[in-house]
Design an enzyme around this catalytic site. Structure first.
Site, PDB file in Angstrom:
ATOM      1  NE  ARG A 166      -1.060  -6.153 -22.991  1.00  0.00           N
ATOM      2  CZ  ARG A 166      -1.009  -4.892 -23.428  1.00  0.00           C
ATOM      3  NH1 ARG A 166      -0.956  -3.897 -22.564  1.00  0.00           N
ATOM      4  NH2 ARG A 166      -1.006  -4.629 -24.718  1.00  0.00           N
TER       5      ARG A 166
ATOM      6  CD  GLU B 278      -5.747 -10.002 -29.828  1.00  0.00           C
ATOM      7  OE1 GLU B 278      -4.780  -9.258 -29.653  1.00  0.00           O
ATOM      8  OE2 GLU B 278      -6.161 -10.790 -28.954  1.00  0.00           O
TER       9      GLU B 278
ATOM     10  NE  ARG C 261      -5.199  -9.760 -23.082  1.00  0.00           N
ATOM     11  CZ  ARG C 261      -4.196  -9.230 -23.773  1.00  0.00           C
ATOM     12  NH1 ARG C 261      -4.429  -8.664 -24.931  1.00  0.00           N
ATOM     13  NH2 ARG C 261      -2.981  -9.243 -23.296  1.00  0.00           N
TER      14      ARG C 261
ATOM     15  CG  ASN D  82      -0.217  -3.832 -29.650  1.00  0.00           C
ATOM     16  OD1 ASN D  82      -0.282  -2.718 -30.132  1.00  0.00           O
ATOM     17  ND2 ASN D  82      -0.268  -4.044 -28.342  1.00  0.00           N
ATOM     18  CG  ASP D  83      -1.424  -9.906 -31.242  1.00  0.00           C
ATOM     19  OD1 ASP D  83      -0.273 -10.213 -31.590  1.00  0.00           O
ATOM     20  OD2 ASP D  83      -1.852 -10.074 -30.084  1.00  0.00           O
TER      21      ASP D  83
ATOM     22  CG  HIS E  78      -2.107  -0.861   1.023  1.00  0.00           C
ATOM     23  ND1 HIS E  78      -3.160  -0.501   0.213  1.00  0.00           N
ATOM     24  CD2 HIS E  78      -2.395  -2.083   1.488  1.00  0.00           C
ATOM     25  CE1 HIS E  78      -4.046  -1.463   0.201  1.00  0.00           C
ATOM     26  NE2 HIS E  78      -3.605  -2.442   0.966  1.00  0.00           N
TER      27      HIS E  78
ATOM     28  CB  CYS F 228      -7.222  -2.119 -25.762  1.00  0.00           C
ATOM     29  SG  CYS F 228      -7.225  -3.781 -26.437  1.00  0.00           S
TER      30      CYS F 228
END
Ligand code: PEP
Ligand code: MG
Length: 535
Positions: A292, A426, A328, A449-450, A187, A497
Protein backbone atom coordinates in the site's frame (compact mmCIF):
# COMPACT_ATOMS: atom_id res chain seq x y z
CA UNK A 1 7.41 -0.34 37.02
CA UNK A 2 6.03 -0.23 33.47
CA UNK A 3 7.85 1.56 30.62
CA UNK A 4 5.94 2.33 27.46
CA UNK A 5 7.68 2.06 24.10
CA UNK A 6 7.03 1.27 20.50
CA UNK A 7 7.02 -2.32 19.36
CA UNK A 8 8.96 -3.15 16.22
CA UNK A 9 8.35 -6.85 16.56
CA UNK A 10 5.76 -8.74 18.56
CA UNK A 11 6.16 -11.59 20.99
CA UNK A 12 6.58 -12.06 24.72
CA UNK A 13 9.90 -12.35 26.52
CA UNK A 14 10.47 -12.92 30.22
CA UNK A 15 13.90 -12.73 31.82
CA UNK A 16 16.63 -10.65 33.37
CA UNK A 17 17.65 -7.32 31.95
CA UNK A 18 21.21 -6.79 30.76
CA UNK A 19 22.05 -3.22 29.84
CA UNK A 20 24.57 -3.34 27.07
CA UNK A 21 27.34 -0.86 27.65
CA UNK A 22 29.53 0.11 24.78
CA UNK A 23 33.20 0.46 25.58
CA UNK A 24 33.56 4.14 25.69
CA UNK A 25 35.80 4.71 22.79
CA UNK A 26 37.52 7.80 24.02
CA UNK A 27 39.83 8.78 21.24
CA UNK A 28 42.60 11.19 22.08
CA UNK A 29 44.10 13.52 19.57
CA UNK A 30 47.85 13.13 19.39
CA UNK A 31 50.54 14.55 17.18
CA UNK A 32 52.36 12.15 14.88
CA UNK A 33 55.75 12.74 13.30
CA UNK A 34 55.67 10.03 10.70
CA UNK A 35 52.63 10.59 8.50
CA UNK A 36 53.50 7.70 6.19
CA UNK A 37 53.43 5.22 9.07
CA UNK A 38 50.10 6.53 10.22
CA UNK A 39 48.63 6.19 6.74
CA UNK A 40 49.91 2.62 6.61
CA UNK A 41 48.18 1.90 9.94
CA UNK A 42 44.90 3.07 8.41
CA UNK A 43 45.42 0.85 5.42
CA UNK A 44 46.13 -2.23 7.54
CA UNK A 45 43.17 -1.50 9.82
CA UNK A 46 40.88 -1.01 6.84
CA UNK A 47 41.82 -4.40 5.47
CA UNK A 48 41.28 -6.06 8.84
CA UNK A 49 37.90 -4.33 9.22
CA UNK A 50 36.91 -5.53 5.74
CA UNK A 51 37.80 -9.09 6.71
CA UNK A 52 35.68 -8.80 9.86
CA UNK A 53 32.75 -7.44 7.86
CA UNK A 54 33.04 -10.27 5.37
CA UNK A 55 32.91 -12.76 8.25
CA UNK A 56 29.88 -10.98 9.71
CA UNK A 57 28.23 -11.05 6.31
CA UNK A 58 28.68 -14.82 6.13
CA UNK A 59 27.40 -15.27 9.67
CA UNK A 60 24.33 -13.13 9.03
CA UNK A 61 23.71 -14.86 5.71
CA UNK A 62 23.44 -18.19 7.49
CA UNK A 63 21.44 -16.89 10.40
CA UNK A 64 19.06 -14.37 8.89
CA UNK A 65 19.41 -14.72 5.13
CA UNK A 66 20.32 -12.50 2.25
CA UNK A 67 18.22 -9.48 3.20
CA UNK A 68 19.49 -9.32 6.76
CA UNK A 69 23.08 -9.83 5.70
CA UNK A 70 23.02 -7.11 3.09
CA UNK A 71 23.84 -4.39 5.60
CA UNK A 72 27.35 -5.79 5.97
CA UNK A 73 27.82 -5.53 2.25
CA UNK A 74 26.77 -1.91 2.54
CA UNK A 75 29.33 -1.47 5.33
CA UNK A 76 32.06 -3.00 3.21
CA UNK A 77 31.17 -0.58 0.45
CA UNK A 78 31.19 2.38 2.82
CA UNK A 79 34.58 1.31 4.06
CA UNK A 80 35.87 1.52 0.50
CA UNK A 81 34.21 4.87 -0.14
CA UNK A 82 36.78 7.22 -1.62
CA UNK A 83 35.41 10.40 -0.01
CA UNK A 84 35.45 8.78 3.39
CA UNK A 85 39.00 7.48 2.98
CA UNK A 86 40.24 10.76 1.46
CA UNK A 87 38.91 12.66 4.44
CA UNK A 88 40.85 10.43 6.85
CA UNK A 89 44.07 10.59 4.84
CA UNK A 90 43.84 14.35 4.36
CA UNK A 91 43.39 14.95 8.06
CA UNK A 92 46.40 12.83 8.91
CA UNK A 93 48.61 14.39 6.24
CA UNK A 94 47.63 17.99 6.75
CA UNK A 95 47.31 18.06 10.51
CA UNK A 96 49.82 15.37 11.55
CA UNK A 97 47.20 13.73 13.75
CA UNK A 98 46.81 10.10 14.79
CA UNK A 99 44.72 7.69 12.71
CA UNK A 100 42.17 7.02 15.49
CA UNK A 101 41.35 10.70 15.79
CA UNK A 102 41.11 11.20 12.03
CA UNK A 103 38.71 8.25 11.74
CA UNK A 104 36.58 9.45 14.66
CA UNK A 105 36.35 12.99 13.29
CA UNK A 106 35.58 11.77 9.77
CA UNK A 107 32.96 9.36 11.12
CA UNK A 108 31.27 12.20 13.04
CA UNK A 109 31.30 14.53 10.05
CA UNK A 110 29.85 11.96 7.69
CA UNK A 111 27.24 10.84 10.21
CA UNK A 112 26.11 14.44 10.70
CA UNK A 113 25.94 14.90 6.97
CA UNK A 114 23.72 11.83 6.56
CA UNK A 115 21.56 12.73 9.55
CA UNK A 116 20.80 16.13 8.01
CA UNK A 117 19.51 14.63 4.76
CA UNK A 118 15.83 14.76 3.87
CA UNK A 119 15.71 11.25 2.57
CA UNK A 120 14.76 8.80 5.33
CA UNK A 121 16.83 6.01 3.88
CA UNK A 122 19.97 8.14 3.75
CA UNK A 123 19.27 9.47 7.25
CA UNK A 124 19.51 5.94 8.53
CA UNK A 125 22.99 5.63 7.04
CA UNK A 126 24.31 7.92 9.79
CA UNK A 127 24.26 4.96 12.16
CA UNK A 128 26.12 2.84 9.62
CA UNK A 129 28.93 5.29 9.05
CA UNK A 130 29.37 5.57 12.83
CA UNK A 131 29.41 1.82 13.06
CA UNK A 132 32.20 1.35 10.52
CA UNK A 133 34.20 4.18 12.06
CA UNK A 134 33.95 2.58 15.50
CA UNK A 135 35.06 -0.70 14.00
CA UNK A 136 38.09 0.93 12.39
CA UNK A 137 39.00 2.62 15.66
CA UNK A 138 38.67 -0.65 17.57
CA UNK A 139 40.98 -2.35 15.11
CA UNK A 140 43.46 0.52 15.33
CA UNK A 141 43.38 0.26 19.12
CA UNK A 142 43.73 -3.52 18.94
CA UNK A 143 40.46 -4.16 20.78
CA UNK A 144 38.00 -7.02 20.36
CA UNK A 145 34.90 -5.71 18.61
CA UNK A 146 32.47 -8.45 19.46
CA UNK A 147 29.75 -7.15 21.72
CA UNK A 148 29.07 -9.59 24.48
CA UNK A 149 26.36 -10.47 26.92
CA UNK A 150 26.82 -12.94 29.74
CA UNK A 151 26.13 -16.66 29.70
CA UNK A 152 22.52 -16.38 30.74
CA UNK A 153 19.85 -15.48 28.17
CA UNK A 154 18.73 -11.92 28.84
CA UNK A 155 16.62 -9.04 27.66
CA UNK A 156 19.19 -6.82 25.98
CA UNK A 157 18.64 -3.15 26.76
CA UNK A 158 20.74 -0.44 25.09
CA UNK A 159 20.73 3.20 24.08
CA UNK A 160 20.85 2.08 20.48
CA UNK A 161 22.24 -0.93 18.68
CA UNK A 162 24.41 -0.86 15.63
CA UNK A 163 23.51 -3.59 13.12
CA UNK A 164 26.91 -5.20 13.61
CA UNK A 165 26.28 -5.43 17.35
CA UNK A 166 22.84 -6.95 16.84
CA UNK A 167 24.12 -9.72 14.65
CA UNK A 168 27.21 -10.43 16.72
CA UNK A 169 25.15 -11.18 19.79
CA UNK A 170 24.74 -14.84 20.43
CA UNK A 171 21.08 -15.26 19.48
CA UNK A 172 20.48 -18.06 21.92
CA UNK A 173 21.35 -15.61 24.70
CA UNK A 174 19.02 -12.82 23.65
CA UNK A 175 15.37 -12.90 24.67
CA UNK A 176 14.42 -9.45 23.39
CA UNK A 177 15.80 -6.09 22.36
CA UNK A 178 14.83 -2.84 24.05
CA UNK A 179 16.39 0.45 22.99
CA UNK A 180 15.98 4.08 23.93
CA UNK A 181 16.67 5.29 20.39
CA UNK A 182 16.49 3.71 16.95
CA UNK A 183 13.65 3.79 14.46
CA UNK A 184 11.34 1.19 13.05
CA UNK A 185 13.11 1.58 9.70
CA UNK A 186 16.57 1.00 11.07
CA UNK A 187 18.42 -2.11 10.09
CA UNK A 188 18.55 -3.11 13.73
CA UNK A 189 14.78 -3.22 13.85
CA UNK A 190 14.68 -5.18 10.62
CA UNK A 191 17.29 -7.62 11.86
CA UNK A 192 15.50 -8.04 15.17
CA UNK A 193 12.33 -8.95 13.32
CA UNK A 194 14.16 -11.33 11.08
CA UNK A 195 15.75 -12.90 14.15
CA UNK A 196 12.24 -13.46 15.46
CA UNK A 197 12.81 -11.74 18.79
CA UNK A 198 10.42 -9.20 20.34
CA UNK A 199 11.87 -5.71 20.09
CA UNK A 200 10.89 -2.33 21.50
CA UNK A 201 12.25 1.10 20.69
CA UNK A 202 11.72 4.54 22.28
CA UNK A 203 11.79 3.13 25.81
CA UNK A 204 12.94 5.78 28.26
CA UNK A 205 14.43 3.39 30.81
CA UNK A 206 16.49 4.12 33.89
CA UNK A 207 19.88 2.56 34.56
CA UNK A 208 18.63 0.93 37.82
CA UNK A 209 16.71 -1.68 35.86
CA UNK A 210 19.93 -3.49 35.01
CA UNK A 211 19.87 -7.07 36.30
CA UNK A 212 16.20 -6.95 37.25
CA UNK A 213 13.55 -9.42 36.22
CA UNK A 214 11.25 -8.09 33.47
CA UNK A 215 8.65 -8.83 30.82
CA UNK A 216 8.82 -7.50 27.27
CA UNK A 217 5.35 -7.30 25.79
CA UNK A 218 5.99 -6.91 22.08
CA UNK A 219 2.25 -6.77 21.41
CA UNK A 220 1.47 -3.80 23.64
CA UNK A 221 4.95 -2.20 23.41
CA UNK A 222 5.64 -2.43 27.14
CA UNK A 223 8.60 -3.24 29.32
CA UNK A 224 7.34 -4.38 32.71
CA UNK A 225 10.13 -4.39 35.29
CA UNK A 226 9.75 -6.52 38.43
CA UNK A 227 6.18 -7.59 37.67
CA UNK A 228 3.83 -8.79 40.36
CA UNK A 229 3.35 -12.52 40.70
CA UNK A 230 -0.11 -12.51 39.07
CA UNK A 231 1.10 -10.47 36.08
CA UNK A 232 4.06 -12.77 35.65
CA UNK A 233 1.79 -15.85 35.67
CA UNK A 234 -0.48 -14.29 33.11
CA UNK A 235 2.45 -13.54 30.78
CA UNK A 236 3.98 -16.96 31.25
CA UNK A 237 0.74 -18.45 30.00
CA UNK A 238 0.62 -16.00 27.08
CA UNK A 239 4.19 -16.85 26.13
CA UNK A 240 3.45 -20.58 26.27
CA UNK A 241 0.49 -20.16 23.93
CA UNK A 242 2.56 -18.05 21.54
CA UNK A 243 5.33 -20.63 21.46
CA UNK A 244 2.88 -23.41 20.79
CA UNK A 245 1.31 -21.51 17.93
CA UNK A 246 4.66 -20.60 16.47
CA UNK A 247 6.28 -23.98 16.63
CA UNK A 248 3.30 -25.62 14.97
CA UNK A 249 3.42 -23.14 12.13
CA UNK A 250 7.20 -23.06 11.81
CA UNK A 251 7.07 -26.60 10.52
CA UNK A 252 5.30 -25.23 7.46
CA UNK A 253 8.12 -22.90 6.46
CA UNK A 254 9.78 -23.82 3.20
CA UNK A 255 6.84 -26.06 2.31
CA UNK A 256 4.80 -25.59 -0.85
CA UNK A 257 1.26 -24.26 -0.99
CA UNK A 258 -0.10 -27.40 -2.56
CA UNK A 259 -3.23 -29.42 -1.88
CA UNK A 260 -3.10 -33.18 -1.37
CA UNK A 261 -4.36 -33.61 -4.95
CA UNK A 262 -1.63 -31.39 -6.35
CA UNK A 263 -3.32 -28.03 -6.88
CA UNK A 264 -1.20 -24.98 -6.13
CA UNK A 265 -1.81 -21.42 -5.04
CA UNK A 266 0.52 -18.50 -4.38
CA UNK A 267 0.43 -17.06 -0.89
CA UNK A 268 1.83 -13.55 -0.77
CA UNK A 269 1.81 -10.87 1.92
CA UNK A 270 0.43 -7.34 2.28
CA UNK A 271 2.67 -4.56 3.55
CA UNK A 272 2.49 -0.83 4.26
CA UNK A 273 6.16 0.05 4.54
CA UNK A 274 9.72 -1.16 4.15
CA UNK A 275 10.01 -2.44 7.68
CA UNK A 276 7.19 -4.93 7.09
CA UNK A 277 9.39 -6.83 4.63
CA UNK A 278 11.17 -8.62 7.45
CA UNK A 279 7.99 -10.26 8.64
CA UNK A 280 7.11 -11.13 5.04
CA UNK A 281 10.35 -13.09 4.81
CA UNK A 282 10.04 -14.44 8.30
CA UNK A 283 6.65 -15.87 7.50
CA UNK A 284 7.95 -17.33 4.26
CA UNK A 285 5.54 -15.51 1.93
CA UNK A 286 6.13 -16.19 -1.76
CA UNK A 287 6.10 -12.49 -2.56
CA UNK A 288 4.38 -9.23 -1.75
CA UNK A 289 0.87 -9.14 -3.19
CA UNK A 290 -0.02 -5.64 -2.05
CA UNK A 291 2.31 -2.85 -1.02
CA UNK A 292 0.00 0.00 0.00
CA UNK A 293 2.24 2.78 -1.30
CA UNK A 294 0.00 5.52 0.07
CA UNK A 295 1.69 5.06 3.43
CA UNK A 296 4.74 6.75 1.96
CA UNK A 297 2.51 9.78 1.35
CA UNK A 298 0.75 9.55 4.71
CA UNK A 299 4.01 9.67 6.64
CA UNK A 300 5.10 12.91 4.98
CA UNK A 301 4.30 16.57 5.48
CA UNK A 302 4.58 17.20 1.76
CA UNK A 303 4.72 15.16 -1.47
CA UNK A 304 7.42 12.51 -1.32
CA UNK A 305 9.98 13.11 -4.06
CA UNK A 306 10.74 10.69 -6.87
CA UNK A 307 14.08 9.93 -5.23
CA UNK A 308 12.50 9.21 -1.83
CA UNK A 309 9.99 6.87 -3.41
CA UNK A 310 12.63 5.24 -5.58
CA UNK A 311 14.70 4.41 -2.49
CA UNK A 312 11.70 2.79 -0.79
CA UNK A 313 10.70 0.67 -3.79
CA UNK A 314 14.30 -0.28 -4.50
CA UNK A 315 14.87 -1.37 -0.90
CA UNK A 316 11.73 -3.51 -0.88
CA UNK A 317 12.61 -5.07 -4.25
CA UNK A 318 16.17 -5.80 -3.14
CA UNK A 319 15.14 -7.21 0.22
CA UNK A 320 12.70 -9.54 -1.50
CA UNK A 321 15.62 -10.80 -3.59
CA UNK A 322 13.82 -11.49 -6.85
CA UNK A 323 10.47 -12.53 -5.39
CA UNK A 324 7.48 -10.71 -6.81
CA UNK A 325 6.62 -7.32 -5.30
CA UNK A 326 3.27 -5.87 -6.35
CA UNK A 327 3.16 -2.19 -5.60
CA UNK A 328 -0.19 -0.45 -5.68
CA UNK A 329 -0.12 3.14 -6.84
CA UNK A 330 -1.37 5.89 -4.60
CA UNK A 331 -4.77 5.12 -3.04
CA UNK A 332 -5.33 8.35 -1.17
CA UNK A 333 -8.72 9.87 -0.31
CA UNK A 334 -11.71 8.41 1.52
CA UNK A 335 -10.36 6.90 4.76
CA UNK A 336 -6.78 7.96 3.95
CA UNK A 337 -6.64 11.73 4.07
CA UNK A 338 -3.47 13.73 3.56
CA UNK A 339 -3.58 17.48 4.25
CA UNK A 340 -1.04 18.56 1.66
CA UNK A 341 -3.14 17.10 -1.17
CA UNK A 342 -5.58 19.91 -0.36
CA UNK A 343 -8.61 17.75 -1.12
CA UNK A 344 -12.02 19.34 -0.67
CA UNK A 345 -14.35 18.07 1.97
CA UNK A 346 -16.83 15.78 0.27
CA UNK A 347 -20.26 14.46 1.15
CA UNK A 348 -19.31 10.91 0.14
CA UNK A 349 -15.53 10.57 0.24
CA UNK A 350 -15.59 6.79 -0.29
CA UNK A 351 -17.28 7.50 -3.62
CA UNK A 352 -15.34 10.67 -4.15
CA UNK A 353 -12.15 12.08 -5.56
CA UNK A 354 -9.69 9.35 -4.64
CA UNK A 355 -7.06 6.87 -5.77
CA UNK A 356 -6.71 6.53 -9.55
CA UNK A 357 -9.18 9.38 -10.04
CA UNK A 358 -6.69 11.77 -8.44
CA UNK A 359 -3.82 10.25 -10.40
CA UNK A 360 -5.58 10.72 -13.75
CA UNK A 361 -6.65 14.28 -12.98
CA UNK A 362 -3.27 15.25 -11.52
CA UNK A 363 -0.87 13.30 -13.73
CA UNK A 364 2.20 15.04 -12.31
CA UNK A 365 1.70 13.29 -8.98
CA UNK A 366 1.10 10.01 -10.80
CA UNK A 367 4.12 10.35 -13.08
CA UNK A 368 6.47 10.99 -10.18
CA UNK A 369 5.38 7.72 -8.64
CA UNK A 370 5.53 5.81 -11.92
CA UNK A 371 9.05 7.06 -12.63
CA UNK A 372 10.18 5.92 -9.19
CA UNK A 373 8.54 2.52 -9.72
CA UNK A 374 10.03 1.92 -13.16
CA UNK A 375 13.46 3.05 -11.99
CA UNK A 376 13.28 0.62 -9.07
CA UNK A 377 12.16 -2.22 -11.35
CA UNK A 378 15.71 -3.23 -12.20
CA UNK A 379 16.45 -4.12 -8.57
CA UNK A 380 14.03 -7.01 -8.33
CA UNK A 381 10.67 -8.19 -9.66
CA UNK A 382 8.27 -5.30 -9.43
CA UNK A 383 4.66 -5.35 -10.62
CA UNK A 384 2.40 -2.31 -10.57
CA UNK A 385 -1.28 -2.38 -9.72
CA UNK A 386 -3.86 0.39 -10.04
CA UNK A 387 -6.67 0.88 -7.49
CA UNK A 388 -10.37 1.73 -7.78
CA UNK A 389 -10.74 1.03 -11.49
CA UNK A 390 -14.26 1.32 -12.96
CA UNK A 391 -13.70 1.43 -16.72
CA UNK A 392 -11.65 0.33 -19.68
CA UNK A 393 -11.13 3.97 -20.53
CA UNK A 394 -9.30 4.54 -17.23
CA UNK A 395 -6.97 1.66 -17.97
CA UNK A 396 -6.21 3.08 -21.41
CA UNK A 397 -5.48 6.49 -19.91
CA UNK A 398 -3.12 4.86 -17.44
CA UNK A 399 -1.36 3.00 -20.22
CA UNK A 400 -0.88 6.22 -22.17
CA UNK A 401 0.73 7.88 -19.13
CA UNK A 402 2.89 4.83 -18.53
CA UNK A 403 4.09 5.01 -22.13
CA UNK A 404 5.00 8.68 -21.66
CA UNK A 405 6.96 7.85 -18.53
CA UNK A 406 8.82 5.03 -20.25
CA UNK A 407 9.67 7.29 -23.18
CA UNK A 408 10.98 9.96 -20.87
CA UNK A 409 13.14 7.50 -18.97
CA UNK A 410 14.50 6.06 -22.21
CA UNK A 411 15.32 9.54 -23.50
CA UNK A 412 17.15 10.27 -20.25
CA UNK A 413 19.09 7.03 -20.55
CA UNK A 414 17.60 5.69 -17.31
CA UNK A 415 17.20 1.91 -17.32
CA UNK A 416 14.03 0.08 -16.29
CA UNK A 417 12.89 -3.52 -16.46
CA UNK A 418 9.86 -5.50 -17.60
CA UNK A 419 6.98 -4.59 -15.32
CA UNK A 420 3.80 -6.63 -15.04
CA UNK A 421 0.78 -4.34 -14.74
CA UNK A 422 -2.55 -5.18 -13.20
CA UNK A 423 -5.59 -3.63 -11.62
CA UNK A 424 -7.49 -3.98 -8.41
CA UNK A 425 -11.01 -5.25 -8.80
CA UNK A 426 -12.79 -3.51 -5.99
CA UNK A 427 -15.83 -1.93 -7.59
CA UNK A 428 -18.91 -3.82 -8.83
CA UNK A 429 -18.40 -2.05 -12.17
CA UNK A 430 -14.96 -3.61 -12.59
CA UNK A 431 -16.41 -7.02 -11.74
CA UNK A 432 -19.17 -6.71 -14.33
CA UNK A 433 -16.76 -5.72 -17.09
CA UNK A 434 -13.92 -7.96 -15.94
CA UNK A 435 -14.11 -9.80 -19.28
CA UNK A 436 -13.21 -6.55 -21.07
CA UNK A 437 -10.66 -5.43 -18.49
CA UNK A 438 -8.90 -8.78 -18.70
CA UNK A 439 -7.95 -7.99 -22.30
CA UNK A 440 -6.13 -4.85 -21.14
CA UNK A 441 -3.99 -5.95 -18.19
CA UNK A 442 -1.64 -8.66 -16.94
CA UNK A 443 -3.49 -9.57 -13.74
CA UNK A 444 -6.36 -8.85 -11.37
CA UNK A 445 -6.20 -8.48 -7.62
CA UNK A 446 -9.56 -8.43 -5.88
CA UNK A 447 -9.89 -5.86 -3.09
CA UNK A 448 -12.65 -7.41 -1.06
CA UNK A 449 -12.66 -4.65 1.55
CA UNK A 450 -13.92 -2.06 -0.88
CA UNK A 451 -15.75 -4.54 -3.05
CA UNK A 452 -17.88 -5.56 -0.07
CA UNK A 453 -18.50 -1.93 0.84
CA UNK A 454 -19.66 -0.97 -2.66
CA UNK A 455 -21.59 -4.15 -3.31
CA UNK A 456 -23.52 -4.12 -0.06
CA UNK A 457 -23.72 -0.31 0.05
CA UNK A 458 -22.24 -0.37 3.56
CA UNK A 459 -19.56 2.07 4.61
CA UNK A 460 -16.67 -0.12 5.74
CA UNK A 461 -15.87 2.46 8.44
CA UNK A 462 -19.30 2.57 9.99
CA UNK A 463 -19.06 0.64 13.27
CA UNK A 464 -22.84 0.62 13.62
CA UNK A 465 -23.13 -1.56 10.53
CA UNK A 466 -20.29 -3.90 11.39
CA UNK A 467 -22.67 -6.80 11.94
CA UNK A 468 -24.09 -6.59 8.44
CA UNK A 469 -20.86 -5.74 6.60
CA UNK A 470 -20.59 -9.33 5.46
CA UNK A 471 -17.72 -10.25 3.14
CA UNK A 472 -19.13 -13.77 3.00
CA UNK A 473 -22.28 -12.42 1.33
CA UNK A 474 -23.21 -14.59 -1.62
CA UNK A 475 -23.06 -11.51 -3.87
CA UNK A 476 -19.40 -10.97 -3.01
CA UNK A 477 -18.48 -14.62 -3.44
CA UNK A 478 -20.23 -14.80 -6.82
CA UNK A 479 -18.33 -11.71 -7.93
CA UNK A 480 -15.03 -13.29 -6.98
CA UNK A 481 -15.91 -16.38 -8.97
CA UNK A 482 -16.89 -14.28 -11.99
CA UNK A 483 -13.66 -12.28 -11.89
CA UNK A 484 -11.51 -15.41 -11.69
CA UNK A 485 -13.35 -17.02 -14.59
CA UNK A 486 -13.05 -13.94 -16.78
CA UNK A 487 -9.36 -13.62 -15.94
CA UNK A 488 -8.67 -17.21 -16.91
CA UNK A 489 -10.58 -16.89 -20.17
CA UNK A 490 -8.06 -14.24 -21.22
CA UNK A 491 -5.14 -16.19 -19.82
CA UNK A 492 -4.31 -13.82 -16.97
CA UNK A 493 -4.13 -14.59 -13.26
CA UNK A 494 -6.41 -13.36 -10.47
CA UNK A 495 -5.76 -13.05 -6.76
CA UNK A 496 -7.37 -11.63 -3.65
CA UNK A 497 -5.61 -8.99 -1.56
CA UNK A 498 -8.48 -7.80 0.65
CA UNK A 499 -8.83 -9.09 4.20
CA UNK A 500 -11.10 -11.87 3.02
CA UNK A 501 -8.09 -13.55 1.43
CA UNK A 502 -6.84 -14.41 4.92
CA UNK A 503 -10.15 -15.87 6.05
CA UNK A 504 -9.20 -19.49 6.55
CA UNK A 505 -12.82 -20.60 6.54
CA UNK A 506 -12.90 -19.69 2.84
CA UNK A 507 -9.46 -20.87 1.75
CA UNK A 508 -10.81 -24.13 0.41
CA UNK A 509 -13.54 -22.38 -1.55
CA UNK A 510 -11.03 -19.95 -3.08
CA UNK A 511 -8.72 -22.74 -4.17
CA UNK A 512 -11.70 -24.56 -5.68
CA UNK A 513 -12.72 -21.43 -7.57
CA UNK A 514 -9.26 -21.37 -9.12
CA UNK A 515 -8.01 -18.23 -7.36
CA UNK A 516 -4.31 -18.02 -8.27
CA UNK A 517 -3.03 -15.97 -5.37
CA UNK A 518 -4.02 -14.92 -1.87
CA UNK A 519 -2.24 -11.92 -0.40
CA UNK A 520 -2.59 -11.72 3.37
CA UNK A 521 -1.11 -10.06 6.46
CA UNK A 522 2.32 -11.67 6.95
CA UNK A 523 1.20 -13.48 10.10
CA UNK A 524 -1.49 -15.29 8.09
CA UNK A 525 0.77 -16.81 5.43
CA UNK A 526 1.47 -19.97 7.38
CA UNK A 527 -2.07 -20.48 8.74
CA UNK A 528 -3.42 -20.24 5.17
CA UNK A 529 -0.68 -22.58 3.90
CA UNK A 530 -1.73 -25.05 6.58
CA UNK A 531 -5.30 -25.15 5.27
CA UNK A 532 -4.19 -25.49 1.64
CA UNK A 533 -1.90 -28.40 2.48
CA UNK A 534 -4.69 -30.16 4.34
CA UNK A 535 -7.13 -29.88 1.47
C1 PEP B 1 -9.37 -3.58 -0.52
O1 PEP B 1 -10.12 -2.63 -0.76
O2 PEP B 1 -9.77 -4.73 -0.33
C2 PEP B 1 -7.92 -3.38 -0.45
C3 PEP B 1 -7.09 -4.39 -0.42
O3 PEP B 1 -7.44 -2.12 -0.37
P1 PEP B 1 -7.59 -1.13 0.88
O4 PEP B 1 -8.04 -1.95 2.05
O5 PEP B 1 -6.26 -0.51 1.05
O6 PEP B 1 -8.64 -0.19 0.41
MG1 MG C 1 -9.42 -0.73 -1.52
Amino acid sequence: MVYEGKSVFSGIAIGKIAILKKDNQSVKRTHVENVEDELKRVDVARKEAATQLQALYQKALQEVGESGAMIFEVHQMMLEDQDYLDSITNMISSQHINAEYAVAATGDNFAQMFAAMDDDYLKERAADVKDISERLISVLQGRDTSAGVGDEATIVVAEDLAPSETVQLDKSKVLAFVTRFGSSNSHTAILARTMNIPALISVDYQEEINGKMAIVDGFAGKLIVEPEEAVLKEYEEKRRQEEEKRSLLQELKGKENVTTDGRRINIYANIGNVSDVASVLQNDAGGIGLFRSEFIYLEKETFPTEEEQFQVYKTVAENMAGKKVIIRTLDIGADKQVDYFGLDKEENPAMGYRAIRICLKQPDIFKTQLRALFRASIYGTISIMYPMIISVNEVRQIKAIVEEVKKELTAEGIPFGEVEQGIMIETPAAVMISDLLAKEVDFFSIGTNDLTQYTLAIDRQNAKLDDIYDSHHEAVLRMIRMVVENAHKEGIWAGICGELGADTTLTEEFVNMGVDELSVTPGFVLPVRKIVREM
